[in-house]
Design a protein around this motif. Structure first.
Motif, PDB file in Angstrom:
ATOM      1  N   THR B 170       0.851  -1.185   0.000  1.00 29.61           N
ATOM      2  CA  THR B 170       0.000   0.000   0.000  1.00 29.61           C
ATOM      3  C   THR B 170       0.890   1.239   0.000  1.00 29.61           C
ATOM      4  O   THR B 170       1.698   1.427   0.903  1.00 29.61           O
ATOM      5  N   CYS B 171       0.745   2.045  -1.039  1.00 25.44           N
ATOM      6  CA  CYS B 171       1.584   3.235  -1.182  1.00 25.44           C
ATOM      7  C   CYS B 171       0.787   4.443  -0.710  1.00 25.44           C
ATOM      8  O   CYS B 171      -0.089   4.940  -1.422  1.00 25.44           O
ATOM      9  N   ARG B 172       1.070   4.877   0.496  1.00 27.17           N
ATOM     10  CA  ARG B 172       0.328   5.983   1.107  1.00 27.17           C
ATOM     11  C   ARG B 172       0.832   7.329   0.612  1.00 27.17           C
ATOM     12  O   ARG B 172       2.016   7.476   0.326  1.00 27.17           O
ATOM     13  N   GLY B 173      -0.059   8.306   0.561  1.00 21.55           N
ATOM     14  CA  GLY B 173       0.341   9.648   0.169  1.00 21.55           C
ATOM     15  C   GLY B 173       0.540   9.742  -1.332  1.00 21.55           C
ATOM     16  O   GLY B 173       0.214   8.817  -2.065  1.00 21.55           O
ATOM     17  N   CYS B 174       1.067  10.884  -1.776  1.00 18.63           N
ATOM     18  CA  CYS B 174       1.218  11.108  -3.213  1.00 18.63           C
ATOM     19  C   CYS B 174       2.687  11.201  -3.572  1.00 18.63           C
ATOM     20  O   CYS B 174       3.490  11.694  -2.785  1.00 18.63           O
ATOM     21  N   GLY B 206      -3.290   1.867  -2.730  1.00 21.44           N
ATOM     22  CA  GLY B 206      -3.033   3.135  -2.057  1.00 21.44           C
ATOM     23  C   GLY B 206      -3.175   4.325  -2.987  1.00 21.44           C
ATOM     24  O   GLY B 206      -3.201   4.174  -4.216  1.00 21.44           O
ATOM     25  N   GLU B 207      -3.249   5.495  -2.394  1.00 20.79           N
ATOM     26  CA  GLU B 207      -3.524   6.721  -3.173  1.00 20.79           C
ATOM     27  C   GLU B 207      -2.513   6.940  -4.292  1.00 20.79           C
ATOM     28  O   GLU B 207      -2.877   7.329  -5.402  1.00 20.79           O
ATOM     29  N   GLU B 279       3.612  -1.301   3.877  1.00 20.89           N
ATOM     30  CA  GLU B 279       3.237   0.088   3.570  1.00 20.89           C
ATOM     31  C   GLU B 279       4.453   0.867   3.116  1.00 20.89           C
ATOM     32  O   GLU B 279       5.542   0.704   3.658  1.00 20.89           O
ATOM     33  N   ASP B 281       5.713   4.872   2.166  1.00 19.49           N
ATOM     34  CA  ASP B 281       5.389   6.298   2.212  1.00 19.49           C
ATOM     35  C   ASP B 281       5.777   6.889   0.849  1.00 19.49           C
ATOM     36  O   ASP B 281       6.944   7.193   0.604  1.00 19.49           O
TER      37      ASP B 281
END
Ligand code: SF4
Lengths: 193, 470
Positions: B170-174, B206-207, B279, B281
């Motif tokens: 899951t790749c959080r953020g942009c 992710g986002e 995860e 970031d």
């Protein structure tokens, strides 16, 4: 496929992790339309070094290869397995294998044996003693036996084991399922699924 | 019903039968074929008197060892010519649809499949090439197979498969501006290693992943195999549907509506359990470059090669020493400012129109540095034409880049495009193994923007710094 039951032979110790299929057979040798004759290109680039282990006379005629983790990573080229078998290697022992390589090896009658790192180290040390230290691989009993008699058990998928022992090919096994394939095709939407 | 992952749904939907030990006979919806891994498969069929079960689900295109200049002229290298001629004979004999070398739609199989609408959500897609994971970007189950399996699919339209374990990244953020899917992919591999996902089907979520266009998603899934994964995949969404709509082989009319309705059921159920979760970031990812001979040997562009002296584990230290030696780098050497001899922008990882736009954006109004040879090899003839129509080809050739015909080219050194011994290359491809781009060649994996920046600067540089300087 030639059946695989037992094997007693010289083992080549590779002492390297991540032996990728580009090393096993460099891309320039893939321009063939046959499966045979690739043994002379096995590890072609590394063999340019006269001291490379495969070039040493004591390992001529080796049937077993021992390497570090993640053998066969990288390209899916089945030529890696063809080169091994054509060279005469019937068994590769390592702590772990890359998925595609492992599959290809099994389908070509090369037995990949995954053993814990300590066992691989012991076998590598044996192999480094040269051609008198022969290893024994027994697929039926699922063991690798050291020259001193110590045996390491290994796991293998039961279907794969049976197919190797009997020299059965996959297509033959699958063609028994043609009625099920036809039934699946009959209910599959035309746009694919 | 038990909540299921995308992978579970794709797998379950294709089980034709189950063997006593649990192995599935898995139906294959699309089989892509190229010249290098297929001759022995057709040879096997012929020897056994078997036919191709579903030629209509099989598609062939030459790509691996085609020359990328002089398209239309005979192929000079005899062995390549033999493989190409063998493919042509085989597709004719077995009735397999074929895109010849002279056709504008020809290109790298993993660029052609999506472009033609052969790669769609919900399908099982295989090809005798490890980077088939690329097509997982559509929410398909796509994976590379060996030649025996190519023969198996040709004969039966199925494969014998065991269910893989599942892993979600899951790749959080942009992603920050100037950071691409390639950088994200390299950052993930650097984190988990080249065997980090072995035995797993890897779903990217992710986002940061949702925000990617299809080209970026394909780059990400393309590199799943370099993390050891059996397959990479991304849930299909509106971005996916918009890309597929109207493509030559995509369903039309009522079929399209039925297909989309089905595709919407594919994403992993909210409470589906994965065997492993990770995860990332995404906002912390920087433009990446590899320093060693494995894709996991990647650091941010302002980083440095490791110093084996500071690595306690002797085996790892020895591997680092060997890689540095091969790459001609000093322990602890900074990557930025390291000079390059060659630049390769191409391959199934980064040869789509979006990638070429990125390269052209950096190259615009600049010149390739003296002594640097820079190649741009579009992923297909259609990408090539579009780049020419958009004026990108002109920007690149005016800057001194060579503008080639479609093919795998310098990704693997099977055709005339190769590195010489000791030459250092900034490459948008996917493998930096010893000798991959030619014996003794030194490959650094990077994004298209970073490759173009290296070409004009003559050394590795963060494209953002290049822009500041201009
Ligand atoms: S571009 Fe490179 S990685 Fe992709 S299919 Fe061709 S050779 Fe393989």
């Amino acid at each position: 496929m030639t059946p695989f039951t037992t094997l007693t032979g010289v083992a080549v110790p590779l002492r390297a992790a991540n032996v990728d299929t580009d090393q096993i057979i460099p891309a320039r040798f893939l321009k063939t339309i046959k499966r045979t004759g690739l043994g002379r290109h096995l590890f072609a680039d590394l063999r340019r070094d006269p001291d490379f282990v495969l070039n040493r006379p004591e390992y001529a005629g080796a049937q077993i290869l021992i390497a570090g983790e993640n053998v066969g990573c990288g390209s899916s080229r089945e030529h890696a397995s063809w080169a091994l078998i054509d060279y005469g290697i019937r068994c590769v022992i390592a702590p772990s294998f890359a998925d595609i390589f492992q599959n290809n090896a099994l389908k070509n009658g090369v037995l990949p044996v995954a053993l814990p790192a300590a066992a691989c180290e012991a076998l590598t040390a044996d192999a480094e003693l040269g051609p008198n230290a022969r290893l024994h691989v027994d697929l039926e009993r699922q063991i690798v036996v050291r020259p001193n008699g110590e045996a390491f058990p290994f796991a293998i998928d039961p279907l794969r084991r049976e197919m190797l022992l009997e020299g059965l090919d996959d297509i033959g096994v699958t063609l028994r399922h043609v009625p099920a394939i036809e039934a699946f095709e009959a209910r599959r939407p035309a746009w694919g699924l | 019903m038990m909540p299921r992952t995308l992978y579970d749904k794709l797998f379950d939907a294709h089980v034709v039968d189950t063997l006593p030990d649990g192995t599935a006979v898995l139906y294959i919806d699309r089989h892509l074929v190229h010249e290098v891994t297929s001759p022995q498969a057709f040879e096997g069929l012929r020897a056994a008197g078997r036919r191709v079960r579903r030629p209509d689900l099989t598609f062939a295109v030459p790509d691996h060892n085609v020359p990328t200049t002089g398209r239309g002229e005979p192929v000079a290298e005899p062995k390549s010519a033999l493989q190409l001629a063998t493919l042509e004979e085989n597709v004719r004999e077995f009735g397999v649809p074929y895109i010849p070398l002279t056709d504008e739609r020809q290109g790298i199989v993993h660029v052609v499949g999506p472009e033609q609408g052969l790669s769609l959500p919900g399908l099982t897609i295989v090809c005798g090439d490890s980077h088939t994971s690329t097509h997982g970007a559509f929410g398909a189950l796509a994976f590379g197979i060996g030649t025996s399996e190519v023969e198996h699919v040709l004969a039966t339209q199925t494969l014998l498969q065991r269910r893989a374990k599942t892993m979600r990244v899951t790749c959080r953020g942009c992603l920050r501006p100037g950071v691409s899917a390639k950088d994200l992919a390299l950052a993930i591999i650097a984190r988990i290693g080249t065997a980090g996902a072995t035995g797993h089907a890897l779903e990217y979520a992710g986002e940061a992943v949702e925000a990617l266009n299809m080209a970026g998603r394909m780059t990400l899934c393309n590199l799943a195999i370099e993390a050891g994964a059996r397959a990479g995949m991304i849930a299909p969404d509106e971005t996916t549907f918009a890309y597929c709509r109207g493509r030559p082989y995509a369903p039309k009319g009522a079929d399209w509506d039925a297909a989309v309705a089905y595709w919407r059921t594919l994403p992993s159920d909210p409470d589906a359990a994965f065997d492993r979760e990770l995860e990332i970031d995404a906002a912390a990812v920087r433009p990446m470059v590899t320093w060693g001979t494995s894709p996991e040997a990647a650091v941010p562009i302002n980083g440095a090669a490791p110093d084996p002296a500071s690595v306690p584990d002797e085996v790892t230290a020895a591997q680092i020493r060997r890689a540095l030696d091969y790459m001609g780098l000093a322990p602890g050497q900074r990557l930025a400012d390291t000079p390059v001899d060659a630049v390769f922008i191409g391959s199934c990882t980064n040869a789509r129109i979006e990638d070429i736009r990125e390269a052209a954006r950096v190259a615009r109004g600049r010149r390739v540095a003296d002594g640097v040879r820079a190649l741009v090899v579009p992923g297909s003839g259609l990408v090539k034409r579009q780049a020419e129509e958009e004026g990108l080809a002109r920007i690149l050739t005016q800057a001194g880049f060579e503008w080639r015909d479609a093919g795998c080219s310098m990704c693997l050194g099977m055709n005339p495009d190769k590195l010489g011994p000791g030459q250092r290359c900034a490459s948008t491809s996917n493998r930096n193994f010893e000798g991959r781009q030619g014996p003794g060649g030194r490959t650094h994996l990077v994004s298209p923007a970073l490759a173009a920046a290296a070409a004009v600067a003559g050394r590795f540089v963060d494209p953002a710094e290049l822009e500041d300087a201009a």
